[in-house]
Design a protein around this motif. Structure first.
Motif, short mmCIF file in Angstrom:
data_model
loop_
_atom_site.label_atom_id
_atom_site.label_comp_id
_atom_site.label_asym_id
_atom_site.label_seq_id
_atom_site.Cartn_x
_atom_site.Cartn_y
_atom_site.Cartn_z
N ARG A 120 1.02 -1.42 -0.02
CA ARG A 120 0.06 -0.05 -0.01
C ARG A 120 0.87 1.24 0.06
N VAL A 121 0.37 2.24 -0.58
CA VAL A 121 1.08 3.46 -0.69
C VAL A 121 0.18 4.66 -0.19
N TYR A 122 0.91 5.37 1.16
CA TYR A 122 0.06 6.24 1.68
C TYR A 122 0.63 7.66 1.34
N GLY A 123 -0.22 8.58 1.34
CA GLY A 123 -0.08 9.94 1.00
C GLY A 123 -1.14 10.65 0.57
N ARG A 124 -1.48 11.90 1.01
CA ARG A 124 -2.77 12.54 0.47
C ARG A 124 -2.91 12.78 -1.10
N GLY A 125 -4.00 12.21 -1.64
CA GLY A 125 -4.08 12.31 -3.15
C GLY A 125 -3.60 10.99 -3.98
N THR A 126 -3.12 10.09 -2.94
CA THR A 126 -2.27 8.65 -3.86
C THR A 126 -3.63 8.17 -4.56
N ALA A 127 -4.75 7.93 -3.51
CA ALA A 127 -5.82 7.28 -3.89
C ALA A 127 -6.98 8.25 -4.60
N ASP A 128 -6.82 9.39 -4.44
CA ASP A 128 -7.83 10.52 -5.13
C ASP A 128 -7.24 11.90 -5.11
N ASN A 129 -6.73 12.38 -6.21
CA ASN A 129 -6.85 11.57 -7.56
C ASN A 129 -5.51 11.72 -8.23
N LYS A 130 -4.27 12.18 -7.42
CA LYS A 130 -3.01 12.03 -8.32
C LYS A 130 -2.60 10.80 -8.69
N GLY A 131 -3.09 9.65 -7.75
CA GLY A 131 -2.24 8.63 -8.25
C GLY A 131 -3.26 8.12 -9.60
N GLN A 132 -4.38 8.29 -9.87
CA GLN A 132 -5.28 8.12 -10.88
C GLN A 132 -4.83 8.58 -12.11
N HIS A 133 -4.67 9.85 -12.19
CA HIS A 133 -4.17 10.63 -13.51
C HIS A 133 -2.56 10.34 -13.71
N SER A 134 -2.04 10.14 -12.69
CA SER A 134 -0.47 9.68 -12.87
C SER A 134 -0.37 8.47 -13.52
N ILE A 135 -1.25 7.45 -13.19
CA ILE A 135 -1.35 5.99 -13.86
C ILE A 135 -1.59 6.14 -15.10
N ASN A 136 -2.77 7.16 -15.45
CA ASN A 136 -3.28 7.20 -16.98
C ASN A 136 -2.14 7.96 -17.65
N LEU A 137 -1.31 8.94 -17.29
CA LEU A 137 -0.42 9.50 -18.11
C LEU A 137 0.66 8.17 -18.53
N SER A 138 1.19 7.44 -17.34
CA SER A 138 1.96 6.57 -17.27
C SER A 138 1.43 5.50 -18.54
N ALA A 139 0.18 5.15 -18.63
CA ALA A 139 -0.35 4.35 -19.35
C ALA A 139 -0.20 4.85 -20.94
N LEU A 140 -0.62 6.01 -21.01
CA LEU A 140 -0.39 6.78 -22.29
C LEU A 140 1.01 6.64 -22.85
N ARG A 141 1.89 6.90 -22.06
CA ARG A 141 3.46 7.09 -22.29
C ARG A 141 3.69 5.58 -22.79
N ALA A 142 3.26 4.27 -21.65
CA ALA A 142 3.52 3.13 -22.33
C ALA A 142 3.12 2.61 -23.64
N VAL A 143 1.89 3.08 -23.97
CA VAL A 143 1.49 2.79 -25.15
C VAL A 143 1.89 3.38 -26.40
N ARG A 144 2.47 4.67 -26.31
CA ARG A 144 3.05 5.36 -27.22
C ARG A 144 4.39 4.82 -27.62
N GLU A 145 5.18 4.47 -26.58
CA GLU A 145 6.36 3.77 -26.78
C GLU A 145 6.25 2.43 -27.29
#
Ligand code: ZN
Length: 316
Positions: A118-143
């Motif tokens: 588990r990763v603790y920190g304000r915003g990890t689950a709402d919503n910095k974690g989510q949009h960071s994951i989406n950005l990483s996913a876009l990067r992975a697809v692009r690569e």
């Protein structure tokens, strides 16, 4: 150039520690939208953190000021091919009150701490974690696709979600053409269980109803007035009891959606709602009869509205 390749790259991004370093930096911005002293942090989060991240993926970005003087919006767009489909994604950069000093084991809300998986920190689950994951996913697809996404993408990131998105509607209406898309992905909101990803294909709205019974000024002692003055508390309780009974069942047909189709029922058959050990157990005998927990939570089911008139987001 395969799906497996993209997933592999996403795994690498996580396991190399790169993703968590990025998330840690983002959590470090104290973007509490309820706190007027954090206006600078909200803007800095978009300008210093997200704009460069989007630029790396060749998105054009700009800030859109809030028409009511609240936190700004980030609009990002990547156009690859006018005949390809366009996806619009949503996220928010603001978080709720950090509550520094009140976290278990005195965890610091403004940095990430990993305990087990588990990763603790304000915003990890709402919503910095989510949009960071989406950005990483876009990067992975692009690569994986040699520098191309294979579709067009747009993002809107707001900074006022935790204060009720005061002017999101107005901004979306204003940017109607700019935000036009074939698919909308909003990565925000609850999961059904922690160990299985949740994809909601629909979302019920919420209507806030404020009931006031204001019969007269001042208070009147029941010894003198009981039985001859109407009691606002009784009237209010009856109004609520006319809508939903003591078992959480809706009493008005007008509040209920149509019956769940067999197709939806089949899709939900394998969906389980399993609270974690630190979450409340599901109530027995609550809500509409003859529906499973997943059917109760299904966006088209009125029963869930009586069980949860509003959905409090789980904060990380
Ligand atoms: Zn959220």
């Amino acid at each position: 150039m395969t799906r497996a390749d993209a997933i592999d790259r996403a795994h690498q991004h996580l396991h190399s520690g790169e993703f968590l370093a990025e998330l840690d930096r983002r959590v470090g911005y104290q973007t509490e939208s309820q706190n007027p002293d954090r206006r600078g942090a909200l803007r800095a989060y978009l300008e210093e953190e997200l704009q460069p991240a989007f630029s790396q993926l060749d998105f054009a970005t700009r800030l859109v000021e809030s028409p009511t003087g609240k936190g700004p919006y980030l609009v990002a767009e990547y156009r690859e091919n006018s005949s390809a489909p366009t996806v619009l994604m949503y996220g928010h950069g603001d978080v709720v009150d950090g509550m520094t000093g009140e976290w278990r084991d005195n965890l610091d809300p403004w940095r990430t701490t990993t305990v087990g998986n588990r990763v603790y920190g304000r915003g990890t689950a709402d919503n910095k974690g989510q949009h960071s994951i989406n950005l990483s996913a876009l990067r992975a697809v692009r690569e994986a696709r040699g520098g191309r996404l294979g579709f067009n993408a747009k993002f809107i990131i707001e900074t006022g979600e935790e204060i009720g998105s005061p002017d999101l509607r107005q901004v979306c209406e204003q940017l109607r053409d700019e935000l036009k898309a074939d698919l909308f992905v909003g990565s925000d909101g609850p999961r059904l269980s922690a160990d299985r990803p949740t994809i909601f294909l629909g979302c019920r709205g919420g209507i806030r109803i404020h009931l006031d019974v204001n019969l007269r000024d001042g208070s009147h002692h029941s010894g003198n007035w009981g039985g001859v003055l109407a009691n606002p508390a009784t009237i209010l309780a009856s109004a609520i009891a006319a809508l939903v009974d003591s078992k959480g069942r809706l009493l008005l047909d007008a509040l209920k959606p149509p019956r769940i189709s067999n197709q939806i029922r089949a899709a939900l058959a394998d969906v389980k709602i399993e609270p974690m050990s630190d979450e409340p157990a599901l109530s027995e005998n609550w809500g509409e009869e003859g529906l499973s927990a997943a059917e109760q939570r299904h966006p088209g089911t009125g029963a869930s509205r009586s069980a949860a008139p509003f959905c409090r987001r789980h904060q990380g």
